[in-house]
Motif scaffolding. Structure first.
Motif, PDB file in Angstrom:
ATOM      1  N   UNK A   1      -3.916  -0.882 -15.404  1.00  0.00           N
ATOM      2  CA  UNK A   1      -3.938  -2.343 -15.400  1.00  0.00           C
ATOM      3  C   UNK A   1      -3.979  -2.931 -13.997  1.00  0.00           C
ATOM      4  N   UNK A   2      -3.686  -2.121 -12.986  1.00  0.00           N
ATOM      5  CA  UNK A   2      -3.627  -2.581 -11.598  1.00  0.00           C
ATOM      6  C   UNK A   2      -4.366  -1.577 -10.720  1.00  0.00           C
ATOM      7  N   UNK A   3      -5.687  -1.681 -10.701  1.00  0.00           N
ATOM      8  CA  UNK A   3      -6.530  -0.693 -10.027  1.00  0.00           C
ATOM      9  C   UNK A   3      -6.301  -0.623  -8.525  1.00  0.00           C
ATOM     10  N   UNK A   4      -5.721  -1.654  -7.948  1.00  0.00           N
ATOM     11  CA  UNK A   4      -5.474  -1.658  -6.503  1.00  0.00           C
ATOM     12  C   UNK A   4      -4.110  -1.064  -6.132  1.00  0.00           C
ATOM     13  N   UNK A   5      -3.448  -0.428  -7.119  1.00  0.00           N
ATOM     14  CA  UNK A   5      -2.136   0.162  -6.879  1.00  0.00           C
ATOM     15  C   UNK A   5      -2.178   1.658  -7.205  1.00  0.00           C
ATOM     16  N   UNK A   6      -1.720   2.468  -6.264  1.00  0.00           N
ATOM     17  CA  UNK A   6      -1.525   3.904  -6.498  1.00  0.00           C
ATOM     18  C   UNK A   6      -0.029   4.179  -6.418  1.00  0.00           C
ATOM     19  N   UNK A   7       0.496   4.865  -7.422  1.00  0.00           N
ATOM     20  CA  UNK A   7       1.915   5.179  -7.470  1.00  0.00           C
ATOM     21  C   UNK A   7       2.075   6.691  -7.400  1.00  0.00           C
ATOM     22  N   UNK A   8       2.809   7.145  -6.408  1.00  0.00           N
ATOM     23  CA  UNK A   8       3.091   8.564  -6.239  1.00  0.00           C
ATOM     24  C   UNK A   8       4.532   8.819  -6.639  1.00  0.00           C
ATOM     25  N   UNK A   9       4.732   9.691  -7.618  1.00  0.00           N
ATOM     26  CA  UNK A   9       6.074  10.012  -8.087  1.00  0.00           C
ATOM     27  C   UNK A   9       6.448  11.410  -7.605  1.00  0.00           C
ATOM     28  N   UNK A  10       7.573  11.500  -6.932  1.00  0.00           N
ATOM     29  CA  UNK A  10       8.162  12.787  -6.560  1.00  0.00           C
ATOM     30  C   UNK A  10       9.401  12.967  -7.412  1.00  0.00           C
ATOM     31  N   UNK A  11       9.463  14.069  -8.151  1.00  0.00           N
ATOM     32  CA  UNK A  11      10.629  14.350  -8.988  1.00  0.00           C
ATOM     33  C   UNK A  11      11.346  15.571  -8.439  1.00  0.00           C
ATOM     34  N   UNK A  12      12.621  15.408  -8.153  1.00  0.00           N
ATOM     35  CA  UNK A  12      13.463  16.509  -7.683  1.00  0.00           C
ATOM     36  C   UNK A  12      14.751  16.448  -8.488  1.00  0.00           C
ATOM     37  N   UNK A  13      15.136  17.548  -9.049  1.00  0.00           N
ATOM     38  CA  UNK A  13      16.357  17.594  -9.849  1.00  0.00           C
ATOM     39  C   UNK A  13      16.344  18.868 -10.672  1.00  0.00           C
ATOM     40  N   UNK A  14      17.106  18.878 -11.718  1.00  0.00           N
ATOM     41  CA  UNK A  14      17.138  20.046 -12.582  1.00  0.00           C
ATOM     42  C   UNK A  14      17.548  21.305 -11.854  1.00  0.00           C
ATOM     43  N   UNK A  15      18.615  21.229 -11.098  1.00  0.00           N
ATOM     44  CA  UNK A  15      19.099  22.384 -10.358  1.00  0.00           C
ATOM     45  C   UNK A  15      18.737  22.346  -8.887  1.00  0.00           C
ATOM     46  N   UNK A  16      17.810  21.480  -8.523  1.00  0.00           N
ATOM     47  CA  UNK A  16      17.470  21.311  -7.114  1.00  0.00           C
ATOM     48  C   UNK A  16      18.387  20.249  -6.519  1.00  0.00           C
ATOM     49  N   UNK A  17      18.562  20.276  -5.213  1.00  0.00           N
ATOM     50  CA  UNK A  17      19.439  19.327  -4.531  1.00  0.00           C
ATOM     51  C   UNK A  17      18.690  18.024  -4.258  1.00  0.00           C
ATOM     52  N   UNK A  18      18.705  17.129  -5.258  1.00  0.00           N
ATOM     53  CA  UNK A  18      17.978  15.871  -5.159  1.00  0.00           C
ATOM     54  C   UNK A  18      18.524  14.983  -4.045  1.00  0.00           C
ATOM     55  N   UNK A  19      19.841  14.976  -3.852  1.00  0.00           N
ATOM     56  CA  UNK A  19      20.435  14.136  -2.809  1.00  0.00           C
ATOM     57  C   UNK A  19      19.923  14.536  -1.430  1.00  0.00           C
ATOM     58  N   UNK A  20      19.846  15.835  -1.172  1.00  0.00           N
ATOM     59  CA  UNK A  20      19.337  16.302   0.119  1.00  0.00           C
ATOM     60  C   UNK A  20      17.849  16.019   0.259  1.00  0.00           C
ATOM     61  N   UNK A  21      17.106  16.160  -0.827  1.00  0.00           N
ATOM     62  CA  UNK A  21      15.667  15.883  -0.778  1.00  0.00           C
ATOM     63  C   UNK A  21      15.407  14.403  -0.501  1.00  0.00           C
ATOM     64  N   UNK A  22      16.209  13.526  -1.089  1.00  0.00           N
ATOM     65  CA  UNK A  22      16.059  12.094  -0.827  1.00  0.00           C
ATOM     66  C   UNK A  22      16.427  11.781   0.623  1.00  0.00           C
ATOM     67  N   UNK A  23      17.513  12.364   1.091  1.00  0.00           N
ATOM     68  CA  UNK A  23      17.916  12.160   2.482  1.00  0.00           C
ATOM     69  C   UNK A  23      16.822  12.641   3.427  1.00  0.00           C
ATOM     70  N   UNK A  24      16.182  13.754   3.106  1.00  0.00           N
ATOM     71  CA  UNK A  24      15.101  14.276   3.935  1.00  0.00           C
ATOM     72  C   UNK A  24      13.935  13.288   3.990  1.00  0.00           C
TER      73      UNK A  24
END
Length: 176
Positions: free
Chosen positions: A59-82
């Protein structure tokens, strides 16, 4: 035991365009493309989030959304801090509670004027609020349960499980 709000988020697709971003220089005649980076720590919501992103981008061709998913046993807090330490901070990210609100306060927006904040179930904004200002919208509410050994509770001085109706009461019972 009471339902406990565990994760909050500023993850509303209505925020996507408003939430700042990286401008990529797409000058193909359609105007600049807005690139929005989202950091997701809830692996169990990945499919639904990706489906929402796909719908939004259609619906918004001028927008690109990049999703990074970290979790499920990975250290998401450290990845976000990085991400923040490298200067690649996401425009939208999930908060793990008040400690994240305090840590990332300089990057968060007051969401109190958002319709979703105004219609949130009473108390659900508390885990992402400081000094009465909400900085996150609930993404999900999780219920936690626990089992106990009746014999151990009795030997500990008669801890009554029915009296454990708050975190403080739970803490006192565990300490006893």
């Amino acid at each position: 035991m009471k339902i406990k709000l565990s994760l909050l988020s500023i993850i509303l697709l209505g925020l996507l365009v408003a939430c700042g971003s990286n401008e990529s220089g797409d000058k193909s005649g359609s105007g600049d493309k807005t690139v929005i980076d989202v950091f997701n720590i809830k692996v169990e919501t990945t499919d639904q989030l990706n489906n929402l992103v796909e719908l939004y981008e259609e619906e918004n061709e001028n927008v690109d959304i990049n999703v990074t998913t970290v979790g499920g046993g990975q250290d998401a807090a450290s990845a976000l801090q990085a991400k923040f330490s490298s200067g690649e901070e996401p425009a939208i990210f999930l908060l793990g509670g008040l400690s994240d609100v305090e840590k990332y306060q300089d990057y968060l927006l007051d969401v109190s004027d958002m319709e979703s904040a105004k219609t949130a179930i009473e108390g659900t904004l508390d885990g992402g609020s400081m000094d009465g200002t909400p900085y996150g919208i609930p993404l999900n509410i999780e219920g936690y349960g626990w089992m106990y050994n009746k014999d151990i509770f009795e030997r500990a001085g008669g801890v009554d499980p029915a009296s454990i109706d708050s975190y403080e009461a739970f803490k006192e019972a565990v300490e006893k």
